[in-house]
Design a protein around this motif. Structure first.
Motif, PDB file in Angstrom:
ATOM      1  N   PHE A   1      26.059  75.249  11.669  1.00 51.35           N
ATOM      2  CA  PHE A   1      26.241  73.817  12.310  1.00 51.35           C
ATOM      3  C   PHE A   1      25.684  72.537  11.508  1.00 51.35           C
ATOM      4  CE2 PHE A   1      26.742  71.881  16.597  1.00 51.35           C
ATOM      5  CZ  PHE A   1      28.203  72.618  17.431  1.00 51.35           C
ATOM      6  N   GLY A   2      25.706  71.517  11.511  1.00 53.26           N
ATOM      7  CA  GLY A   2      25.787  70.535  10.951  1.00 53.26           C
ATOM      8  C   GLY A   2      23.358  70.185  10.863  1.00 53.26           C
ATOM      9  N   GLY A   3      22.826  70.312   9.551  1.00 55.61           N
ATOM     10  CA  GLY A   3      21.551  70.621   9.793  1.00 55.61           C
ATOM     11  C   GLY A   3      21.092  71.464   9.528  1.00 55.61           C
ATOM     12  N   HIS A   4      21.537  72.319   9.734  1.00 57.61           N
ATOM     13  CA  HIS A   4      20.561  73.799   9.541  1.00 57.61           C
ATOM     14  C   HIS A   4      20.842  74.457   8.477  1.00 57.61           C
ATOM     15  CE1 HIS A   4      20.273  73.380  14.529  1.00 57.61           C
ATOM     16  NE2 HIS A   4      21.038  72.941  14.188  1.00 57.61           N
ATOM     17  N   ARG A   5      19.871  75.200   7.835  1.00 58.30           N
ATOM     18  CA  ARG A   5      20.351  75.689   6.865  1.00 58.30           C
ATOM     19  C   ARG A   5      20.582  77.127   6.373  1.00 58.30           C
ATOM     20  NH1 ARG A   5      20.818  76.512   2.350  1.00 58.30           N
ATOM     21  NH2 ARG A   5      19.367  77.465   0.168  1.00 58.30           N
ATOM     22  N   TYR A   6      20.672  77.539   7.799  1.00 54.26           N
ATOM     23  CA  TYR A   6      21.869  78.892   7.724  1.00 54.26           C
ATOM     24  C   TYR A   6      22.257  78.745   8.802  1.00 54.26           C
ATOM     25  CZ  TYR A   6      17.805  80.715   5.042  1.00 54.26           C
ATOM     26  OH  TYR A   6      17.444  80.528   3.353  1.00 54.26           O
ATOM     27  N   PRO A   7      23.396  79.709   9.334  1.00 53.16           N
ATOM     28  CA  PRO A   7      24.141  79.983  10.669  1.00 53.16           C
ATOM     29  C   PRO A   7      23.213  80.413  11.771  1.00 53.16           C
ATOM     30  CG  PRO A   7      24.844  81.323   9.198  1.00 53.16           C
ATOM     31  CD  PRO A   7      23.472  81.316   8.107  1.00 53.16           C
ATOM     32  N   ARG A   8      23.234  79.291  12.845  1.00 51.43           N
ATOM     33  CA  ARG A   8      21.775  79.512  14.047  1.00 51.43           C
ATOM     34  C   ARG A   8      22.153  79.373  14.973  1.00 51.43           C
ATOM     35  NH1 ARG A   8      18.367  75.586  11.733  1.00 51.43           N
ATOM     36  NH2 ARG A   8      17.288  77.709  10.161  1.00 51.43           N
ATOM     37  N   LEU A   9      23.654  78.761  15.272  1.00 52.51           N
ATOM     38  CA  LEU A   9      23.827  78.271  16.921  1.00 52.51           C
ATOM     39  C   LEU A   9      25.132  79.883  17.187  1.00 52.51           C
ATOM     40  CD1 LEU A   9      23.267  76.065  15.898  1.00 52.51           C
ATOM     41  CD2 LEU A   9      25.530  74.910  17.439  1.00 52.51           C
TER      42      LEU A   9
ATOM     43  N   ALA B   1      20.576  69.676  -3.193  1.00 46.65           N
ATOM     44  CA  ALA B   1      20.060  70.444  -3.014  1.00 46.65           C
ATOM     45  C   ALA B   1      20.437  71.597  -2.623  1.00 46.65           C
ATOM     46  CB  ALA B   1      18.826  70.622  -2.886  1.00 46.65           C
ATOM     47  N   GLU B   2      21.095  71.069  -1.020  1.00 44.37           N
ATOM     48  CA  GLU B   2      21.495  72.211  -0.047  1.00 44.37           C
ATOM     49  C   GLU B   2      23.159  72.049   0.063  1.00 44.37           C
ATOM     50  OE1 GLU B   2      19.926  71.764   3.691  1.00 44.37           O
ATOM     51  OE2 GLU B   2      17.773  72.449   1.484  1.00 44.37           O
ATOM     52  N   THR B   3      24.031  71.201  -0.642  1.00 43.74           N
ATOM     53  CA  THR B   3      25.642  70.817  -0.349  1.00 43.74           C
ATOM     54  C   THR B   3      26.336  71.327  -1.095  1.00 43.74           C
ATOM     55  OG1 THR B   3      23.816  68.845   1.290  1.00 43.74           O
ATOM     56  CG2 THR B   3      26.629  69.093   1.087  1.00 43.74           C
ATOM     57  N   ALA B   4      27.463  71.503  -0.786  1.00 44.86           N
ATOM     58  CA  ALA B   4      28.469  71.893  -1.526  1.00 44.86           C
ATOM     59  C   ALA B   4      28.884  70.357  -2.491  1.00 44.86           C
ATOM     60  CB  ALA B   4      29.694  72.370  -1.393  1.00 44.86           C
ATOM     61  N   LYS B   5      28.807  70.360  -4.018  1.00 43.70           N
ATOM     62  CA  LYS B   5      29.990  69.104  -4.141  1.00 43.70           C
ATOM     63  C   LYS B   5      31.164  68.735  -4.504  1.00 43.70           C
ATOM     64  CE  LYS B   5      24.308  67.729  -5.215  1.00 43.70           C
ATOM     65  NZ  LYS B   5      24.800  69.709  -5.019  1.00 43.70           N
TER      66      LYS B   5
ATOM     67  N   ALA C   1      32.594  74.087  -2.098  1.00 42.28           N
ATOM     68  CA  ALA C   1      32.770  74.250  -0.240  1.00 42.28           C
ATOM     69  C   ALA C   1      33.610  75.478  -0.233  1.00 42.28           C
ATOM     70  CB  ALA C   1      33.908  72.537  -0.113  1.00 42.28           C
ATOM     71  N   ASN C   2      34.654  75.871  -1.022  1.00 44.71           N
ATOM     72  CA  ASN C   2      35.475  77.334  -0.532  1.00 44.71           C
ATOM     73  C   ASN C   2      34.550  78.438  -0.777  1.00 44.71           C
ATOM     74  OD1 ASN C   2      37.524  75.285  -0.077  1.00 44.71           O
ATOM     75  ND2 ASN C   2      38.649  75.888  -1.928  1.00 44.71           N
ATOM     76  N   ALA C   3      33.203  78.387  -1.802  1.00 43.39           N
ATOM     77  CA  ALA C   3      33.028  79.530  -1.544  1.00 43.39           C
ATOM     78  C   ALA C   3      32.081  79.719  -0.439  1.00 43.39           C
ATOM     79  CB  ALA C   3      31.878  79.039  -2.848  1.00 43.39           C
ATOM     80  N   TRP C   4      31.827  78.886   0.538  1.00 49.41           N
ATOM     81  CA  TRP C   4      31.538  78.696   1.230  1.00 49.41           C
ATOM     82  C   TRP C   4      31.745  79.575   2.298  1.00 49.41           C
ATOM     83  CZ3 TRP C   4      32.092  76.342   6.246  1.00 49.41           C
ATOM     84  CH2 TRP C   4      31.352  76.878   7.001  1.00 49.41           C
TER      85      TRP C   4
ATOM     86  N   GLY D   1      32.505  82.991   2.602  1.00 45.62           N
ATOM     87  CA  GLY D   1      31.220  83.578   2.743  1.00 45.62           C
ATOM     88  C   GLY D   1      30.131  84.297   2.043  1.00 45.62           C
ATOM     89  N   GLU D   2      30.741  83.481   0.358  1.00 47.67           N
ATOM     90  CA  GLU D   2      29.550  84.370  -0.759  1.00 47.67           C
ATOM     91  C   GLU D   2      28.211  84.069  -0.661  1.00 47.67           C
ATOM     92  OE1 GLU D   2      31.825  82.325  -4.140  1.00 47.67           O
ATOM     93  OE2 GLU D   2      33.792  83.385  -3.255  1.00 47.67           O
ATOM     94  N   GLU D   3      27.852  84.668  -0.819  1.00 50.01           N
ATOM     95  CA  GLU D   3      26.936  84.683  -0.603  1.00 50.01           C
ATOM     96  C   GLU D   3      25.883  84.205  -1.875  1.00 50.01           C
ATOM     97  OE1 GLU D   3      22.607  87.991  -1.023  1.00 50.01           O
ATOM     98  OE2 GLU D   3      24.636  88.229  -1.237  1.00 50.01           O
ATOM     99  N   GLY D   4      24.814  83.383  -1.129  1.00 53.41           N
ATOM    100  CA  GLY D   4      24.103  81.506  -1.433  1.00 53.41           C
ATOM    101  C   GLY D   4      24.799  81.251  -1.908  1.00 53.41           C
ATOM    102  N   ALA D   5      26.160  80.491  -1.561  1.00 59.21           N
ATOM    103  CA  ALA D   5      27.331  79.419  -1.448  1.00 59.21           C
ATOM    104  C   ALA D   5      26.288  78.094  -0.523  1.00 59.21           C
ATOM    105  CB  ALA D   5      28.023  79.714  -0.631  1.00 59.21           C
ATOM    106  N   MET D   6      26.656  77.232  -1.433  1.00 59.64           N
ATOM    107  CA  MET D   6      26.243  75.643  -0.341  1.00 59.64           C
ATOM    108  C   MET D   6      26.881  75.306   0.683  1.00 59.64           C
ATOM    109  SD  MET D   6      24.147  73.381  -3.001  1.00 59.64           S
ATOM    110  CE  MET D   6      25.582  73.652  -4.766  1.00 59.64           C
ATOM    111  N   ARG D   7      26.347  74.852   1.864  1.00 52.73           N
ATOM    112  CA  ARG D   7      26.834  74.623   2.836  1.00 52.73           C
ATOM    113  C   ARG D   7      28.240  73.557   2.257  1.00 52.73           C
ATOM    114  NH1 ARG D   7      23.080  72.727   6.529  1.00 52.73           N
ATOM    115  NH2 ARG D   7      21.927  72.071   4.828  1.00 52.73           N
ATOM    116  N   PRO D   8      29.221  72.876   3.211  1.00 51.44           N
ATOM    117  CA  PRO D   8      30.303  71.842   2.607  1.00 51.44           C
ATOM    118  C   PRO D   8      29.448  70.435   3.054  1.00 51.44           C
ATOM    119  CG  PRO D   8      31.365  73.290   4.605  1.00 51.44           C
ATOM    120  CD  PRO D   8      30.176  74.338   4.405  1.00 51.44           C
ATOM    121  N   PRO D   9      29.818  69.620   2.322  1.00 48.64           N
ATOM    122  CA  PRO D   9      29.816  68.101   3.981  1.00 48.64           C
ATOM    123  C   PRO D   9      29.701  67.661   4.650  1.00 48.64           C
ATOM    124  CG  PRO D   9      31.425  67.556   1.527  1.00 48.64           C
ATOM    125  CD  PRO D   9      30.822  69.540   1.499  1.00 48.64           C
ATOM    126  N   GLU D  10      30.684  68.521   4.843  1.00 49.93           N
ATOM    127  CA  GLU D  10      30.790  68.426   6.812  1.00 49.93           C
ATOM    128  C   GLU D  10      30.003  68.527   7.353  1.00 49.93           C
ATOM    129  OE1 GLU D  10      33.558  69.209   4.565  1.00 49.93           O
ATOM    130  OE2 GLU D  10      34.443  67.414   4.374  1.00 49.93           O
TER     131      GLU D  10
END
Ligand code: FAD
Length: 623
Positions: free
Chosen positions: A121-129, A282-286, A291-294, A297-306
């Motif tokens: 979810f938005g703003g959460h560093r890891y899957p948390r919901l 630093a933690e958002t895909a550019k 974003a596709n790597a995220w 489910g690739e390890e260390g991938a950055m979250r998409p800007p959405e």
């Protein structure tokens, strides 16, 4: 004096959503007799509408998650204005409250290993919901309700609206309420009160909220002398339906983006890459590749800007529309169809699938949705102490959306459900302590009489007999038809005017000039309230109910607009076109609205100091 029923209780809980139910359960566990009052039917609160999930650092989906990361995300999301102590208690206690729900029978979605599944979810560093498809709120309210109705010392009063708080010697002693069906009055004599009445969305025209959200708790507390805080911060959720007009504002869960949905403009551009703020860089895909790597489910991938915070995404959509790249009905396209299979979409987002099929005749497994910002959540509310949920008035407590401090300038999705579980429990416990430690005081007869007179005033003000102007011998007007002619004010008309004022002067983007105009118009509207008239009897009379609700909506709207005028900067959900940047000095204060001798006052209150160790943690780059 009018007849009324009297109910005695140790703790009166106003509101039977998640916060009220959790408070009632806690109070009864600590030995209190509880009266749980709800303006609607049990199970109909906003909690039941929650879709995406409840945020708790269980670490099931990513073991790196823990309370400290959740705390850091919450403070960052709040643009540093959240009460750090509340954010800490919330992050520490959420996992315990979610596991407790599971023990009480909640069936969350599962991982392959049988643990509670967690989504992004938005703003959460890891899957948390933690979630149940996109019907999480339903499972939470069902579980809490089951637990509460099997508890002996909770009495439930449905379709019963609290309209005044009674005090004695600066302490709350009870409340006046009316039954919506019969119009009969009831006085609750209570050792203490918990307000869990939810938000204020109905002050706006385009909203995801239902008729229940008229800021009752905010106004009841304010009129009882309590401080409100952070009132300038209203969350405009980036994705509400924009079409067809009859359902404009209905929520499209952030879960769609959490499951991979992307935002696209009319030029087919994935525009969120253009709106990544420095603090999240630093933690958002550019790029699409990142974003596709995220998505894979690739390890260390950055979250998409959405999945940037809601304030950022809502403003980005507004900008695209303003600059001519919006969708046909003034929003953006949200596309999940090109990202996930139809089966996956139907399994993970069943409500969204049905919502669009039935309300917009659109199949989201094949076509993109059209979405735009909608008034969703009130960050501001009753100022409470972090460890007790006590307001600034003795004997008065608050939890859930009616309370404030947890979310500062912007709430992260999922943090409301965990907030109401954590602080609902704390409020129930503290209210019980207060009721047990202080002997009960009966409300004064005179105060009850005054309160009843105020509640029934709309019936007293009518002209004896009114006819349609062009048909002197024709049918009488219904409450809906009463108008300004003849000096009477129609509550429906006033409500519409209020929504227009809030939408156009105190909306998603603001200026000092517009806010001043808005305040002036709200003050003018307030003058009309004494002339509202309710026709007919007291049984199921929505015109009467709205007349009373309007007093609450005007108080909260004025508090909101005044706090917004005072905050001469842009931060989180509060965007000032005349002050587009952060102001460091204003970043050190919360705006507190309190009843003063000269009327409503807005004062700057310094933020409580965060311990150095936590501050350092919040400032760290990627964790
Ligand atoms: P509510 O659940 O709304 O309960 C308020 C109660 O107070 C009701 O019983 C009402 O009848 C009663 N009440 C009000 N005034 C009076 C009065 N005067 N007298 C008596 N009773 C009164 N948050 C998340 O964390 N995750 C999500 O996925 C999520 N999805 C959402 C989706 C939608 C469509 C909406 C609208 C909200 C969503 N939220 C979500 C926000 C979250 O659901 C609410 O903020 C939260 O449920 C509020 O809980 P509450 O107990 O404070 O209020």
């Amino acid at each position: 004096m009018e007849d009324f029923e009297t109910i005695e209780c140790d703790v009166l809980v106003v509101g039977a959503g998640g916060a009220g139910l959790r408070a009632a359960i806690a109070a009864s566990e600590y030995g209190a007799n509880v009266a749980l009052v709800s303006k609607s039917l049990l199970g109909k609160a906003h909690t039941v509408m929650a879709e995406g999930g409840v945020a708790a650092a269980l670490g099931n989906a990513d073991q790196r998650d823990n309370w400290k990361v959740h705390f850091r995300d919450t403070i960052r999301g709040s643009k540093n204005l959240a009460n750090w102590e509340m954010a800490k208690i919330h992050a520490e206690k959420s996992p315990e409250r979610v596991r407790e729900l599971e023990r009480w029978g909640a069936v969350f979605d599962r991982t392959d290993k049988g643990k509670i599944s967690q989504r992004n979810f938005g703003g959460h560093r890891y899957p948390r919901l933690a979630h149940v498809g996109d019907r999480t709120g339903l499972e939470i309210i069902r579980t809490l309700q089951d637990h509460a109705v099997h508890t002996d010392n909770i009495d439930i009063f449905m379709e019963c609206t609290v309209c005044d708080i009674l005090k004695s010697n600066d302490r709350t002693v009870g409340a006046l309420a009316y039954y919506r069906s019969s119009g009969k009055l009831v006085v609750f004599e209570a050792g203490s009160i918990v307000l869990a009445t939810g938000g204020i969305g109905k002050a706006y025209r385009v909203t995801s909220n239902s008729w229940e959200y008229t800021g009752d708790g905010h106004a009841l507390a304010y009129l009882a002398g309590a401080d409100l805080v952070d009132m300038e911060f209203v969350q405009f959720h980036p994705t509400g339906m924009v079409w067809p007009p009859s359902v404009k504002g209905t929520l499209v869960t952030e879960g769609v983006r959490g499951e991979g949905g992307i935002l696209v403009n009319s030029e087919d551009e994935r525009f969120m890459f253009n709106y990544i703020p420095e603090v999240f860089a630093a933690e958002t895909a550019k790029s699409e590749d990142e974003a596709n790597a995220w998505l894979r489910g690739e390890e260390g991938a950055m979250r998409p800007p959405e999945l940037l915070t809601r304030d950022v995404v809502a403003r980005a959509i507004m900008t695209e529309v303003k600059e001519g790249r919006g969708s046909p009905h003034g929003g953006a396209f949200l596309d999940i169809a090109s990202r996930q299979s139809p089966d996956y979409i139907k399994r993970k987002l069943p409500s969204m699938y049905h919502q669009f099929k039935e309300l917009a005749t659109l199949d989201i497994t094949k076509e993109p949705m059209e979405v735009g910002p909608t008034t969703h959540y009130m960050m501001g509310g009753i100022k409470v102490e972090a460890s007790t949920a006590a307001s600034t008035v003795l004997g008065l407590y608050a939890a859930g959306e009616a309370a404030a401090g947890m979310h500062g300038a912007n709430r992260l999705g999922g943090n409301s459900l965990s907030d109401l579980l954590v602080f609902g429990k704390i409020a129930g416990q503290s209210a019980t302590n207060f009721a047990q430690e202080n002997s009960k005081i009966a409300p004064h007869g005179e105060d009850i009489e005054k309160s009843i007179t105020k509640a029934l005033e709309p019936f007293e003000r009518g002209l004896p007999e009114r006819r349609m102007p062009n048909y002197p011998s024709g049918p009488r007007k219904s409450t809906h038809e009463l108008g300004k002619d003849g000096g009477e004010e129609n509550p429906y008309q006033i409500h519409q005017e209020l929504q227009e004022i809030m939408e156009s002067h105190v909306g998603i983007v603001r200026t000092g000039e517009e806010l001043e105009k808005g305040i002036q118009k709200l003050e003018e509207l307030k003058k009309k309230l004494p002339n509202m008239h309710s026709k007919g009897g007291r049984e199921y009379n929505p015109g009467w109910h709205l007349s009373l609700d309007l007093h609450n909506m005007i108080i909260t709207s004025l508090a909101l607009a005044r706090a917004a005028l005072e905050r001469t900067e842009s931060r989180g959900a509060h965007t000032r076109l005349d002050f587009p940047e952060y102001d460091d000095e204003l970043g050190k204060v919360n705006m507190v609205v309190r009843p003063g001798t000269g009327g409503m006052a807005v004062v700057r209150s310094p933020l409580p100091q965060m311990p150095a160790e936590l501050k350092e943690y919040v400032l760290k780059e990627a964790v």
